[in-house]
Design a protein around this motif. Structure first.
Motif, PDB file in Angstrom:
ATOM      1  N   ALA A  16     -16.108  52.758  48.038  1.00 57.67           N
ATOM      2  CA  ALA A  16     -16.238  51.389  47.519  1.00 57.67           C
ATOM      3  C   ALA A  16     -17.484  50.698  48.067  1.00 57.67           C
ATOM      4  CB  ALA A  16     -14.989  50.577  47.852  1.00 57.67           C
ATOM      5  N   SER A  17     -17.852  51.012  49.294  1.00 54.76           N
ATOM      6  CA  SER A  17     -19.005  50.354  49.917  1.00 54.76           C
ATOM      7  C   SER A  17     -20.326  50.711  49.229  1.00 54.76           C
ATOM      8  CB  SER A  17     -19.076  50.693  51.411  1.00 54.76           C
ATOM      9  OG  SER A  17     -19.483  52.034  51.604  1.00 54.76           O
ATOM     10  N   ARG A  18     -20.322  51.761  48.417  1.00 55.08           N
ATOM     11  CA  ARG A  18     -21.544  52.166  47.712  1.00 55.08           C
ATOM     12  C   ARG A  18     -21.752  51.384  46.411  1.00 55.08           C
ATOM     13  NH1 ARG A  18     -19.751  58.121  48.605  1.00 55.08           N
ATOM     14  NH2 ARG A  18     -19.352  58.060  46.378  1.00 55.08           N
ATOM     15  N   PHE A  19     -20.793  50.532  46.060  1.00 56.02           N
ATOM     16  CA  PHE A  19     -20.858  49.795  44.803  1.00 56.02           C
ATOM     17  C   PHE A  19     -20.813  48.296  45.058  1.00 56.02           C
ATOM     18  CE2 PHE A  19     -19.013  53.905  43.849  1.00 56.02           C
ATOM     19  CZ  PHE A  19     -19.656  54.279  42.682  1.00 56.02           C
ATOM     20  N   ASP A  20     -21.391  47.537  44.132  1.00 53.86           N
ATOM     21  CA  ASP A  20     -21.224  46.087  44.135  1.00 53.86           C
ATOM     22  C   ASP A  20     -19.897  45.769  43.455  1.00 53.86           C
ATOM     23  OD1 ASP A  20     -23.673  45.519  45.358  1.00 53.86           O
ATOM     24  OD2 ASP A  20     -24.725  45.510  43.422  1.00 53.86           O
ATOM     25  N   LEU A  21     -19.323  44.621  43.773  1.00 51.11           N
ATOM     26  CA  LEU A  21     -18.047  44.238  43.174  1.00 51.11           C
ATOM     27  C   LEU A  21     -18.111  44.163  41.649  1.00 51.11           C
ATOM     28  CD1 LEU A  21     -16.784  41.493  45.646  1.00 51.11           C
ATOM     29  CD2 LEU A  21     -15.912  43.824  45.373  1.00 51.11           C
ATOM     30  N   ASP A  22     -19.269  43.814  41.115  1.00 51.89           N
ATOM     31  CA  ASP A  22     -19.396  43.666  39.659  1.00 51.89           C
ATOM     32  C   ASP A  22     -19.890  44.925  38.959  1.00 51.89           C
ATOM     33  OD1 ASP A  22     -18.432  41.035  39.636  1.00 51.89           O
ATOM     34  OD2 ASP A  22     -20.396  40.262  40.216  1.00 51.89           O
ATOM     35  N   ASP A  23     -20.114  46.031  39.695  1.00 48.20           N
ATOM     36  CA  ASP A  23     -20.453  47.306  39.051  1.00 48.20           C
ATOM     37  C   ASP A  23     -19.274  47.726  38.184  1.00 48.20           C
ATOM     38  OD1 ASP A  23     -22.894  47.372  40.306  1.00 48.20           O
ATOM     39  OD2 ASP A  23     -22.326  48.909  41.773  1.00 48.20           O
ATOM     40  N   THR A  24     -19.575  48.263  37.013  1.00 45.86           N
ATOM     41  CA  THR A  24     -18.516  48.664  36.086  1.00 45.86           C
ATOM     42  C   THR A  24     -18.656  50.123  35.689  1.00 45.86           C
ATOM     43  OG1 THR A  24     -19.768  47.963  34.145  1.00 45.86           O
ATOM     44  CG2 THR A  24     -18.253  46.342  35.121  1.00 45.86           C
ATOM     45  N   LYS A  25     -17.549  50.636  35.190  1.00 46.87           N
ATOM     46  CA  LYS A  25     -17.492  52.014  34.734  1.00 46.87           C
ATOM     47  C   LYS A  25     -16.399  52.091  33.673  1.00 46.87           C
ATOM     48  CE  LYS A  25     -17.552  56.564  36.826  1.00 46.87           C
ATOM     49  NZ  LYS A  25     -17.314  57.372  37.992  1.00 46.87           N
ATOM     50  N   ASP A  26     -16.602  52.936  32.651  1.00 42.20           N
ATOM     51  CA  ASP A  26     -15.598  53.090  31.595  1.00 42.20           C
ATOM     52  C   ASP A  26     -14.461  53.979  32.065  1.00 42.20           C
ATOM     53  OD1 ASP A  26     -16.227  51.506  29.433  1.00 42.20           O
ATOM     54  OD2 ASP A  26     -17.634  52.960  28.602  1.00 42.20           O
ATOM     55  N   ASN A  27     -13.253  53.505  31.844  1.00 39.05           N
ATOM     56  CA  ASN A  27     -12.052  54.267  32.153  1.00 39.05           C
ATOM     57  C   ASN A  27     -11.293  54.488  30.856  1.00 39.05           C
ATOM     58  OD1 ASN A  27      -8.976  54.277  32.763  1.00 39.05           O
ATOM     59  ND2 ASN A  27      -9.945  54.831  34.699  1.00 39.05           N
ATOM     60  N   PRO A  28     -10.916  55.724  30.538  1.00 37.85           N
ATOM     61  CA  PRO A  28     -10.262  55.997  29.255  1.00 37.85           C
ATOM     62  C   PRO A  28      -8.940  55.254  29.063  1.00 37.85           C
ATOM     63  CG  PRO A  28     -10.460  58.017  30.579  1.00 37.85           C
ATOM     64  CD  PRO A  28     -11.119  56.913  31.344  1.00 37.85           C
ATOM     65  N   ARG A  29      -8.261  54.933  30.141  1.00 34.14           N
ATOM     66  CA  ARG A  29      -6.967  54.237  30.035  1.00 34.14           C
ATOM     67  C   ARG A  29      -7.103  52.722  30.084  1.00 34.14           C
ATOM     68  NH1 ARG A  29      -2.659  57.626  33.547  1.00 34.14           N
ATOM     69  NH2 ARG A  29      -1.234  56.315  32.391  1.00 34.14           N
ATOM     70  N   GLU A  30      -8.031  52.233  30.862  1.00 29.56           N
ATOM     71  CA  GLU A  30      -8.133  50.795  31.132  1.00 29.56           C
ATOM     72  C   GLU A  30      -9.331  50.121  30.478  1.00 29.56           C
ATOM     73  OE1 GLU A  30      -5.696  49.350  32.643  1.00 29.56           O
ATOM     74  OE2 GLU A  30      -4.693  51.114  33.453  1.00 29.56           O
ATOM     75  N   GLY A  31     -10.251  50.894  29.946  1.00 28.98           N
ATOM     76  CA  GLY A  31     -11.467  50.322  29.378  1.00 28.98           C
ATOM     77  C   GLY A  31     -12.537  50.178  30.448  1.00 28.98           C
ATOM     78  N   ASN A  32     -13.414  49.229  30.271  1.00 29.28           N
ATOM     79  CA  ASN A  32     -14.497  48.986  31.223  1.00 29.28           C
ATOM     80  C   ASN A  32     -13.940  48.212  32.423  1.00 29.28           C
ATOM     81  OD1 ASN A  32     -17.200  49.221  31.971  1.00 29.28           O
ATOM     82  ND2 ASN A  32     -17.679  47.193  31.177  1.00 29.28           N
ATOM     83  N   VAL A  33     -13.981  48.820  33.596  1.00 30.93           N
ATOM     84  CA  VAL A  33     -13.434  48.173  34.788  1.00 30.93           C
ATOM     85  C   VAL A  33     -14.518  48.034  35.856  1.00 30.93           C
ATOM     86  CG1 VAL A  33     -11.095  49.023  34.347  1.00 30.93           C
ATOM     87  CG2 VAL A  33     -12.600  50.323  35.843  1.00 30.93           C
TER      88      VAL A  33
END
Length: 122
Positions: free
Chosen positions: A62-79
């Motif tokens: 988690a420390s390698r990402f900013d809180l607002d970084d996003t990624k597509d999840n097939p179940r949840e969408g863009n998180v």
């Protein structure tokens, strides 16, 4: 419940955010009932250590990402990472609630004493 929570940490942080294959994770990381399985030879200390290992690795990822970084999840969408951290907080809270219910059930349903069982012929 700790095993399930450790698996949730691996699923979200190791598999999803870090993109690791299941074989690269430090323990069980599938979405199925196996997250509740405790082996006969598993001690409480081992379960706690497993959870702590998964949590420590999650924090490092988690420390390698900013809180607002996003990624597509097939179940949840863009998180976002923020969403993931909140989802983990909900997961922990849900399990804590389950633990409270179990504790209340144990406290309100006392086990019969060995003497009582002997008197009833069991």
């Amino acid at each position: 419940m700790l095993i399930s929570t450790a698996a949730a940490e691996r699923i979200w942080f190791q598999r999803f955010w870090a993109g690791l294959d299941e074989s690269e994770c430090d323990g069980y990381s599938r979405r199925d009932e196996g997250t509740f399985a405790v082996a006969d030879d598993e001690s409480l200390a081992a379960v706690i250590a497993e959870f702590e290992r998964a949590s420590q690795r999650s924090r490092a990822i988690a420390s390698r990402f900013d809180l607002d970084d996003t990624k597509d999840n097939p179940r949840e969408g863009n998180v976002s990472m923020r969403w993931t951290l909140l989802a983990m907080t909900q997961e922990f809270a849900r399990h804590a609630g389950h633990g409270d219910i179990l504790r209340e059930q144990i406290d309100t349903h006392p086990r019969p004493s060995p003497v009582g069982r002997a008197l009833r012929g069991r």
